[in-house]
Design a protein around this motif. Structure first.
Motif, mmCIF file in Angstrom:
data_model
loop_
_atom_site.group_PDB
_atom_site.id
_atom_site.type_symbol
_atom_site.label_atom_id
_atom_site.label_comp_id
_atom_site.label_asym_id
_atom_site.label_seq_id
_atom_site.Cartn_x
_atom_site.Cartn_y
_atom_site.Cartn_z
ATOM 1 N N GLN A 169 2.468 -21.890 -17.464
ATOM 2 C CA GLN A 169 2.349 -21.624 -16.030
ATOM 3 C C GLN A 169 2.972 -20.276 -15.692
ATOM 4 O O GLN A 169 4.154 -20.037 -15.973
ATOM 5 N N LEU A 170 2.159 -19.389 -15.119
ATOM 6 C CA LEU A 170 2.680 -18.119 -14.599
ATOM 7 C C LEU A 170 2.822 -18.249 -13.096
ATOM 8 O O LEU A 170 1.861 -18.597 -12.403
ATOM 9 N N ARG A 171 4.026 -17.973 -12.602
ATOM 10 C CA ARG A 171 4.242 -17.989 -11.151
ATOM 11 C C ARG A 171 4.506 -16.569 -10.675
ATOM 12 O O ARG A 171 5.351 -15.865 -11.223
ATOM 13 N N LEU A 172 3.747 -16.158 -9.662
ATOM 14 C CA LEU A 172 3.909 -14.835 -9.061
ATOM 15 C C LEU A 172 4.373 -15.059 -7.624
ATOM 16 O O LEU A 172 3.564 -15.287 -6.726
ATOM 17 N N LEU A 173 5.690 -15.053 -7.428
ATOM 18 C CA LEU A 173 6.239 -15.333 -6.109
ATOM 19 C C LEU A 173 5.975 -14.174 -5.160
ATOM 20 O O LEU A 173 5.956 -13.009 -5.570
#
Ligand code: NI
Ligand code: MN
Length: 226
Positions: free
Chosen positions: A214-218
């Motif tokens: 999972q890549l999270r881009l806040l």
């Protein structure tokens, strides 16, 4: 662990009851105009290397908060010359015991000069082991086999990985880095700030997803639980 993203590579992690602020570059970041620099908290400041897009606001934040700054030896000497009272010099392979956990300074393949041209030592990243979990902050780096050592030594809850390409590894190499460090939860950093590092968010998320990660881009100013 609660993580707040302040744009570029500036990340606040609340771990072990302390606020760890990495690589503050806010006042010079067009995309972070809505962030109030004077409201950014820190008990510890961790600086991966001397480039301005990682240390620009470090002196102001350290002076206001009284935070202790951890970085390589040369960067801490530079900070001390600018009036930062509490510094903790480190170098590759060394671990510092803090009141919130252990911090190891690990290698990065990059460069490190300071904004005034002073020698900035060698660049690095940090592995933090706190009671509520461990994480890796890559700083600016190429993909390196040394990352496997991090995965072998530490069970990471998440990792903040640079992935904007051009100056650091790009998305495809960051996916391999996530494999090397054996970590499935990734926070993207060092992207979008300047034209050469703009990324396609959906494509990046998909590339991690295809490898079971999972890549999270806040958003800038956004917090998340990691
Ligand atoms: Ni850099
Ligand atoms: Mn950079």
């Amino acid at each position: 662990m609660k993580v707040t993203y302040y744009g570029h590579s500036c990340v606040l992690v609340e771990a072990g009851g302390r606020r760890l602020l990495f690589d503050p570059f806010i006042s010079g970041n067009e995309l972070a105009r809505h962030i109030d620099l004077n409201a950014v908290p820190a008990d510890y400041l961790l600086l991966s290397h001397g480039h301005a897009d990682h240390v620009a606001d470090a002196v102001a934040i350290a002076r206001r908060t009284g935070a202790t700054a951890l970085a390589n030896f040369e960067v801490t000497q530079w900070l001390a010359r600018q009036g930062v009272a509490k510094v903790h010099p480190m170098n590759h392979g060394g671990t510092a015991q803090l009141d919130c956990g252990r911090v190891k300074f690990v290698p990065a393949i990059h460069s490190s000069s300071l904004p005034d041209g002073a020698y900035g030592g060698n660049p690095g990243g940090f592995v933090v082991e706190a009671a509520d979990g461990a994480f890796y902050f890559s700083g600016d780096t190429a993909l390196t086999m040394d990352m496997k050592l991090i995965g072998e030594a530490t069970r990471l809850r998440f990792a903040a990985l640079c992935l904007g390409d051009n100056f650091t590894m790009g998305v495809e190499d960051a996916v391999i880095a996530a494999d090397f460090i054996r970590c499935d939860q990734i926070l993207g950093i060092h992207y979008d700030t300047f034209p050469p590092i703009q990324i396609d968010h959906a494509a990046a998320i998909q590339k991690f997803h295809a490898r079971g990660k999972q890549l999270r881009l806040l958003g800038i100013g956004e917090s998340g639980d990691f």
